[in-house]
Scaffold this motif. Structure first.
Motif, short mmCIF file in Angstrom:
data_model
loop_
_atom_site.label_atom_id
_atom_site.label_comp_id
_atom_site.label_asym_id
_atom_site.label_seq_id
_atom_site.Cartn_x
_atom_site.Cartn_y
_atom_site.Cartn_z
N TYR A 134 3.02 8.55 -8.60
CA TYR A 134 2.41 7.58 -9.43
C TYR A 134 1.84 8.33 -10.64
O TYR A 134 1.23 9.44 -10.66
N TYR A 253 4.15 2.82 -5.77
CA TYR A 253 5.22 1.99 -5.86
C TYR A 253 6.41 2.31 -5.17
O TYR A 253 6.61 3.66 -4.68
N GLU A 265 4.40 -2.43 -4.14
CA GLU A 265 3.30 -1.60 -4.24
C GLU A 265 2.78 -1.70 -3.05
O GLU A 265 2.37 -2.54 -2.30
N LYS A 304 5.92 -6.63 -6.00
CA LYS A 304 5.16 -6.27 -7.23
C LYS A 304 4.67 -7.46 -8.14
O LYS A 304 3.84 -7.66 -8.72
#
Length: 339
Positions: A134, A253, A265, A304
Motif C-alpha cells: 500500500y 488493495y 479493498e 473498490k
C-alpha cells in the motif's frame, strides 16, 4: 486515510505549545510578535513529536483465530498464522509563511499474511499466503487565523493512494481546530474533520485534544480520535514511557479474488492498548518500542466502487498480542537545547 488525518491533527495539537501563556486567555497576536509557522515547525520537530520527518516501523502480531461471514453465510473458524507489517513514511513542510504552511507526506505499508482457511462442511484446510503493498502521498495546506478571538487552524489535504500495481483513489480531508486553552500546564483544542472518501467509514467526526502536566512529572496526553496516554519522561528526559491506547488501521488493495478484474479493498480498524517506550539516540535518532494487545472489531473486504458498509466478506479477529519497533530520523531535532 485515518492515519494521515491523525498526523495532521497531531501536528496542530503540538503546535499550540508555542502559544502557551501564563493565562488561559489567547488574544489575537500581533503580527510582529509571532511567526507562527517557524514556531510550529520547531515544536513539531521536537524529539518526541508525533509527526517525524522520516520514520520506519516493523510490527508483528501473534497468531490468532477469527470468525468470518460471506454475505449472510457464516463460515468455519479459521486462523491467521502470520501477520507482519513494515511501515515507512516521510513528512516535510517545504513552504512556510507567517499565516500558512504547505507540506507533503509520502509513505509505504507492506503487509505479509499467512492464513489457514477451513472450508465449510469439510475438514480440509487451505493455506493462503500473500504480500500486499500500500502506497500513498499527500499534500497539505494549513492556514492560521483567529475565530471568536481564539487561535484557529484550518487544514486541507489531498491524498492519492494505491498499490504496487495501480493508483486507486484520490481522497480529501478538511480539518478545523480551535485552541481553547493554553498555559504552562494545560492545553486544550476542539475541532472537526471531514473525510472526502466515498468508502469512508465515518465521513465527519469531532476532534479533541487535552494535555496536562501534573506536579509529579506525569503528563496526560489525549488526542481524539487518535490516542489516550499517560506519559513520563525518564533517564534525564532522554526517554519517555507511555501507558494507554491508540488507534491504527490496516488497509490494502486486493486483485483477482474471483478470477475477474474486479478490484477490492481490505480495511480493519485496530485498537492497541499497551505500553510505548521512546529513547533519543544522539541528536537526530529516536528508537521506539510498543507492545500490548491488538483489538480489532472487524475487518472487511469490499469492492473498490462500494463502501466499508457494504462488504462481500467480513472477519472478526480474536484479541492478539503484538509488538512494534521503529526508528525515526529528525534532522531538525532540538535535542539537548533548552526550549
Amino acid at each position: 486515510m485515518i492515519s494521515r488525518t491523525i498526523a495532521t491533527l497531531s501536528m496542530l495539537v503540538l503546535s499550540v505549545d508555542c502559544l502557551s501563556q501564563s493565562t488561559d486567555s489567547i488574544p489575537k497576536v500581533k503580527k510582529d510578535t509571532l511567526n507562527l509557522p517557524k514556531r510550529l515547525v520547531a515544536v513539531v520537530a521536537d524529539n518526541f513529536a508525533v509527526t517525524r520527518p522520516l520514520n520506519f516501523e516493523f510490527s508483528n502480531t501473534a497468531p490468532y483465530s477469527y470468525t468470518s461471514e460471506q454475505g449472510n453465510d457464516k463460515l468455519p473458524d479459521s486462523k491467521v498464522r502470520k501477520f507482519q507489517q513494515i511501515k515507512m513514511s516521510a513528512n516535510f513542510n517545504f513552504i512556510k509563511r507567517k499565516s500558512w504552511l504547505l507540506g507533503a507526506t509520502a509513505g509505504y505499508k507492506g503487509t505479509s499474511v499467512e492464513t489457514e482457511i477451513v472450508h465449510p462442511g469439510t475438514i480440509e484446510n487451505t493455506i493462503f499466503k500473500d504480500d500486499f503493498h500500500y502506497l500513498f502521498s499527500a499534500v497539505s495546506f494549513t492556514y492560521f487565523s483567529t475565530l471568536f478571538k481564539k487561535r484557529t487552524f484550518y487544514s486541507s489535504t489531498i491524498m492519492v493512494d494505491g498499490s504496487d500495481k495501480y493508483v486507486e483513489r484520490v481522497k480529501g480531508i478538511f480539518l478545523a481546530t480551535m485552541l481553547l486553552k493554553a498555559n504552562q500546564k494545560t492545553r486544550m483544542t476542539v475541532g472537526f474533520m471531514v473525510n472526502i472518501d466515498p468508502a469512508a467509514q465515518i465521513p465527519a467526526i469531532p476532534t479533541f485534544s487535552y494535555e496536562h502536566k501534573f506536579d509529579n512529572g506525569l503528563i496526560a496526553d489525549i488526542v481524539l480520535p487518535r490516542s489516550m496516554y499517560l506519559r513520563k519522561f525518564v533517564f534525564k528526559r532522554n526517554g519517555r514511557l507511555s501507558v494507554g491506547m491508540e488507534l491504527d488501521q490496516t488497509n490494502f488493495y486486493m486483485y483477482n479474488l474471483d478470477g475477474t478484474r474486479q478490484k477490492y479493498e481490505y480495511r480493519q480498524l485496530d485498537i492497541n492498548p499497551g505500553m510505548v517506550y521512546e529513547h533519543a539516540i544522539g541528536k537526530y535518532l529516536m528508537l521506539t518500542a510498543k507492545s500490548g494487545m491488538k483489538l480489532s472489531p472487524n475487518g472487511r473486504i469490499f469492492k473498490k466502487e462500494s463502501s466499508f458498509g457494504d462488504p462481500v466478506y467480513e472477519i472478526k479477529p480474536d484479541p492478539s498480542f503484538y509488538f512494534n519497533v521503529g526508528v525515526s530520523f529528525n534532522p531538525f531535532s532540538f535535542f539537548g537545547k533548552k526550549r
